[in-house]
Design an enzyme around this catalytic site. Sequence first.
Site, PDB file in Angstrom:
ATOM      1  N   HIS A  15     -40.627  -8.570  51.126  1.00  9.65           N
ATOM      2  CA  HIS A  15     -42.077  -8.681  51.251  1.00  9.65           C
ATOM      3  C   HIS A  15     -42.456  -9.089  52.678  1.00  9.65           C
ATOM      4  O   HIS A  15     -43.330  -8.501  53.307  1.00  9.65           O
ATOM      5  CB  HIS A  15     -42.540  -9.718  50.223  1.00  9.65           C
ATOM      6  N   GLU A  16     -41.785 -10.078  53.222  1.00 11.12           N
ATOM      7  CA  GLU A  16     -42.080 -10.568  54.566  1.00 11.12           C
ATOM      8  C   GLU A  16     -41.703  -9.530  55.618  1.00 11.12           C
ATOM      9  O   GLU A  16     -42.443  -9.304  56.574  1.00 11.12           O
ATOM     10  CB  GLU A  16     -41.305 -11.859  54.839  1.00 11.12           C
TER      11      GLU A  16
ATOM     12  N   HIS B  30     -44.364  -6.832  56.026  1.00 12.84           N
ATOM     13  CA  HIS B  30     -45.557  -7.182  56.795  1.00 12.84           C
ATOM     14  C   HIS B  30     -45.327  -6.937  58.283  1.00 12.84           C
ATOM     15  O   HIS B  30     -46.232  -6.541  59.005  1.00 12.84           O
ATOM     16  CB  HIS B  30     -45.914  -8.659  56.584  1.00 12.84           C
TER      17      HIS B  30
ATOM     18  N   GLU C  28     -51.145  -6.520  51.036  1.00 15.74           N
ATOM     19  CA  GLU C  28     -50.205  -7.006  50.028  1.00 15.74           C
ATOM     20  C   GLU C  28     -49.719  -5.850  49.150  1.00 15.74           C
ATOM     21  O   GLU C  28     -48.517  -5.722  48.875  1.00 15.74           O
ATOM     22  CB  GLU C  28     -50.868  -8.074  49.163  1.00 15.74           C
TER      23      GLU C  28
ATOM     24  N   ASP D  41     -45.969  -4.405  48.878  1.00 17.77           N
ATOM     25  CA  ASP D  41     -45.265  -4.403  47.596  1.00 17.77           C
ATOM     26  C   ASP D  41     -44.701  -3.016  47.305  1.00 17.77           C
ATOM     27  O   ASP D  41     -43.554  -2.874  46.868  1.00 17.77           O
ATOM     28  CB  ASP D  41     -46.215  -4.802  46.462  1.00 17.77           C
TER      29      ASP D  41
END
Length: 486
Positions: free
Chosen positions: A135-136, A139, A200, A204
């Site tokens: 997830h990080e 980004h 987000e 995902d």
Amino acid sequence: MSIRLRKTVMSVLFGALLAGNLPAQADSQDRLPDIGTTAGSTLSINQELAMGDFYVRQLRAGAPLINDPLLSNYINQLGNRLVKRADSVRTPFHFYLIRNDEINAFAFFGGNVVLHSALFRYADSESELASVLAHEISHVTQRHLARSMESQQRSAPLTWVGALGSILLAMANPQLGMAALSGTLAGAQQGMITFTQANEQEADRIGIQVLQRAGFDPQAMPNFLQKLADQSRYASKPPEMLLTHPLPESRLSDARNRANQMRSTPVQSSQDFLFAKIRTFGMYGSPDRPLSDDLLEQWEKGNVREQLAAKYGRVIQFYQAKKYDEARNRLQPLLASAPTNPWFLDMMTDIDLGQNRAAQAISRLQNVSGIQTNPVLQLNLANAYVEGKQPAEASKILYRYTYSHPDDPNGWELLAQAAAARGLRAEELAARAESLALSGQLDQAIQLLSNASSLVKLGSLEQARYDARIDQLRQLQQRFRQYQKS
């Protein structure tokens, strides 16, 4: 020190924490989509790297980072396993662990990803922990921070003024920082929040594919999100992670639907994950939440890997209580069955040093094959040499180590100790200067290097080296000037 109230820096960092962390790209269809900007007009990759370098130094200076070589090695190996499966990777990645019992994680420029130690408590499997890392990573690869900066240059600049200070506070003291961040967010335009939710969901979508391709269970992502949703539903306040990573029902259901469309195969957590989980609990947990007998008893009845991790956990319990003889007795059979295991060797070295048996630690580590390529064991041997009053031998290892790992404070601290024990004042000052530079204290680092330069022979190679390093740090100061002022 005060921070310049610049929109470019503020909106990027606010996006870093607010957008949180999402997974990376993996297929051609996951490449950066055209949503009207690639953020290139606002921020280049080199600028991102420079900003990341600046803020990671602030992080070292103000946040409770866990500089444990074993844990750092584990999370960086895990993170880079995922990075290899991500598309659009434009920077190296570095992963850090902060000692904090609030479940959270965040990413910022330069491929820097920070995990709270509480994640080891809440992640029941390695796949769940990997889902947070993915997830990080996403980004960063999707350049969500740069996009956020470009968007916010055109709206709500005053919101970002408050947000920057909140983010830096969150680095040093996450609880206070998140409270400030929440207050700032309350005054933000709704458009900001919507943009963040879009980030987000995009992350995902990409991250769950990266997760699967890296060999982890895709169901781990919705499972972990479900834990956050459950905590939010039954707690008096939402988990800290939800203050920075909004979780509408649509996001959770979307992740679940995507996972259900993928082939799910059982994935066992690695032995290293279980060791890391136990070590984090036992050595870096809060006093009111220590390594519990409940978990150890549960794992003692589990599979072979869990049983071994439970035995390691019992050793940690005795070591932390300074019951070194009992710790040694329990660890010896484990080490005998796996004489090159770094988790066991590191712990036995600590036990030896706790009992003033440095010579025994040195002898054991010298006989381990492959130690020259294992950074954890190199630091162990160097530390044993320092404690065993053989600083010259320690220095030989540390010269090579700091050259290969210049961003590791552990190497510079040990080198400073070894130089002090040898009476090499200039070398000690130079090593301490590197530690200060890593935490952003460039003025103090330059002063120590200037002192070191004055102590060595005029015109010598050592003086030339110290003076050249001073020039490098002054250039770094110039580069960082746009982010801070005295």
